[in-house]
Write a protein that holds these residues in place. Structure first.
Motif, short mmCIF file in Angstrom:
data_model
loop_
_atom_site.label_atom_id
_atom_site.label_comp_id
_atom_site.label_asym_id
_atom_site.label_seq_id
_atom_site.Cartn_x
_atom_site.Cartn_y
_atom_site.Cartn_z
N HIS A 60 8.32 -13.36 9.71
CA HIS A 60 8.16 -12.02 10.25
C HIS A 60 8.53 -11.98 11.71
N GLY A 61 9.21 -10.93 12.10
CA GLY A 61 9.53 -10.73 13.51
C GLY A 61 8.37 -10.14 14.28
N ALA A 62 7.59 -9.28 13.65
CA ALA A 62 6.48 -8.61 14.33
C ALA A 62 5.22 -9.45 14.27
N THR A 63 4.49 -9.46 15.38
CA THR A 63 3.21 -10.14 15.42
C THR A 63 2.28 -9.48 14.40
N ASP A 64 1.55 -10.27 13.68
CA ASP A 64 0.56 -9.80 12.69
C ASP A 64 1.19 -9.08 11.49
N ALA A 65 2.48 -9.22 11.26
CA ALA A 65 3.12 -8.52 10.14
C ALA A 65 2.51 -8.93 8.80
N PHE A 66 2.33 -10.23 8.57
CA PHE A 66 1.77 -10.67 7.29
C PHE A 66 0.31 -10.27 7.18
N LYS A 67 -0.43 -10.39 8.25
CA LYS A 67 -1.83 -9.97 8.26
C LYS A 67 -1.93 -8.48 7.92
N ASN A 68 -1.06 -7.67 8.50
CA ASN A 68 -1.06 -6.24 8.22
C ASN A 68 -0.64 -5.96 6.78
N ARG A 69 0.34 -6.71 6.27
CA ARG A 69 0.75 -6.55 4.87
C ARG A 69 -0.42 -6.82 3.94
N CYS A 70 -1.18 -7.87 4.24
CA CYS A 70 -2.36 -8.20 3.43
C CYS A 70 -3.40 -7.09 3.50
N ALA A 71 -3.66 -6.57 4.71
CA ALA A 71 -4.64 -5.50 4.88
C ALA A 71 -4.22 -4.24 4.12
N ASN A 72 -2.95 -3.89 4.18
CA ASN A 72 -2.45 -2.72 3.45
C ASN A 72 -2.57 -2.92 1.95
N ALA A 73 -2.24 -4.11 1.47
CA ALA A 73 -2.35 -4.41 0.04
C ALA A 73 -3.81 -4.35 -0.39
N ALA A 74 -4.72 -4.89 0.43
CA ALA A 74 -6.15 -4.87 0.11
C ALA A 74 -6.66 -3.43 0.01
N ARG A 75 -6.21 -2.57 0.92
CA ARG A 75 -6.62 -1.15 0.87
C ARG A 75 -6.13 -0.48 -0.42
N THR A 76 -4.92 -0.78 -0.81
CA THR A 76 -4.39 -0.22 -2.05
C THR A 76 -5.23 -0.67 -3.24
N LEU A 77 -5.63 -1.93 -3.25
CA LEU A 77 -6.38 -2.49 -4.38
C LEU A 77 -7.83 -2.04 -4.44
N GLU A 78 -8.37 -1.54 -3.32
CA GLU A 78 -9.77 -1.07 -3.32
C GLU A 78 -9.99 0.00 -4.37
N SER A 79 -8.99 0.82 -4.63
CA SER A 79 -9.12 1.90 -5.60
C SER A 79 -8.98 1.41 -7.05
N CYS A 80 -8.74 0.12 -7.25
CA CYS A 80 -8.48 -0.40 -8.59
C CYS A 80 -9.70 -1.05 -9.25
N ILE A 81 -10.88 -0.90 -8.66
CA ILE A 81 -12.06 -1.55 -9.22
C ILE A 81 -12.40 -1.03 -10.62
N SER A 82 -12.12 0.23 -10.90
CA SER A 82 -12.41 0.78 -12.23
C SER A 82 -11.29 0.52 -13.24
N TYR A 83 -10.26 -0.17 -12.82
CA TYR A 83 -9.09 -0.44 -13.67
C TYR A 83 -9.36 -1.59 -14.64
N PHE A 84 -8.39 -1.83 -15.49
CA PHE A 84 -8.38 -2.97 -16.40
C PHE A 84 -7.20 -3.87 -16.05
N ILE A 85 -7.35 -5.15 -16.24
CA ILE A 85 -6.20 -6.06 -16.20
C ILE A 85 -5.51 -5.89 -17.54
#
Length: 147
Positions: A5-30
């Motif tokens: 990554h060129g930007a500082t914290d890019a991967f950390k931010n990608r992880c945080a964004n992905a985690a936020r998206t997944l928060e809404s999936c608790i009622s889902y099924f695999i």
């Protein structure tokens, strides 16, 4: 391929964004899990987890590659409801890992930033990887409307 990554914290931010998206999936099924270990180089190993709740909510796919650790799950239990889901950024040395991740892998200077996916339920998913992507589709209901 390790994400550079060129930007500082890019991967950390990608992880945080992905985690936020997944928060809404608790009622889902695999709905399905796919682990591809066909290549001898673990950097080419991938884990994909398909999540679905119904036509009124968007499906999601979690894709991990450059796997460093995967705990096996009981096959044949899908679809399986999700009791909990977390996606945690694991930084490079010398930054410490969260307490529950300590001892998960042997840490060395050469270990890149990683992401730790855990899904709790009848099917337990636990994996550590260097690359994460979360795809979220439109719900079937939203996609059925012509715009």
């Amino acid at each position: 391929m390790v994400d550079e990554h060129g930007a500082t914290d890019a991967f950390k931010n990608r992880c945080a964004n992905a985690a936020r998206t997944l928060e809404s999936c608790i009622s889902y099924f695999i709905e399905r899990i796919s682990l591809d270990e066909s290549n001898e180089d673990r950097k080419d190993h991938t884990l994909d987890v398909w999540l679905r709740e119904g036509p009124w909510k968007p499906d999601a796919v979690i894709s991990l590659s450059n796997l460093h650790s995967v705990r096996r799950w009981e096959p044949g239990l899908c679809p399986s409801f999700i009791d909990g889901i977390s996606l945690v950024h694991l930084p490079r040395l010398p930054v410490p890992w969260p307490g529950e991740a300590v001892g998960r892998l042997d840490r060395s200077e050469g270990l890149p930033e990683l992401v730790w996916l855990r899904i709790a339920g009848p099917v337990e998913v636990d994996a550590v990887a260097a690359v994460v992507t979360v795809y979220q589709a439109q719900s079937d209901d939203a996609a059925s409307v012509l715009r």
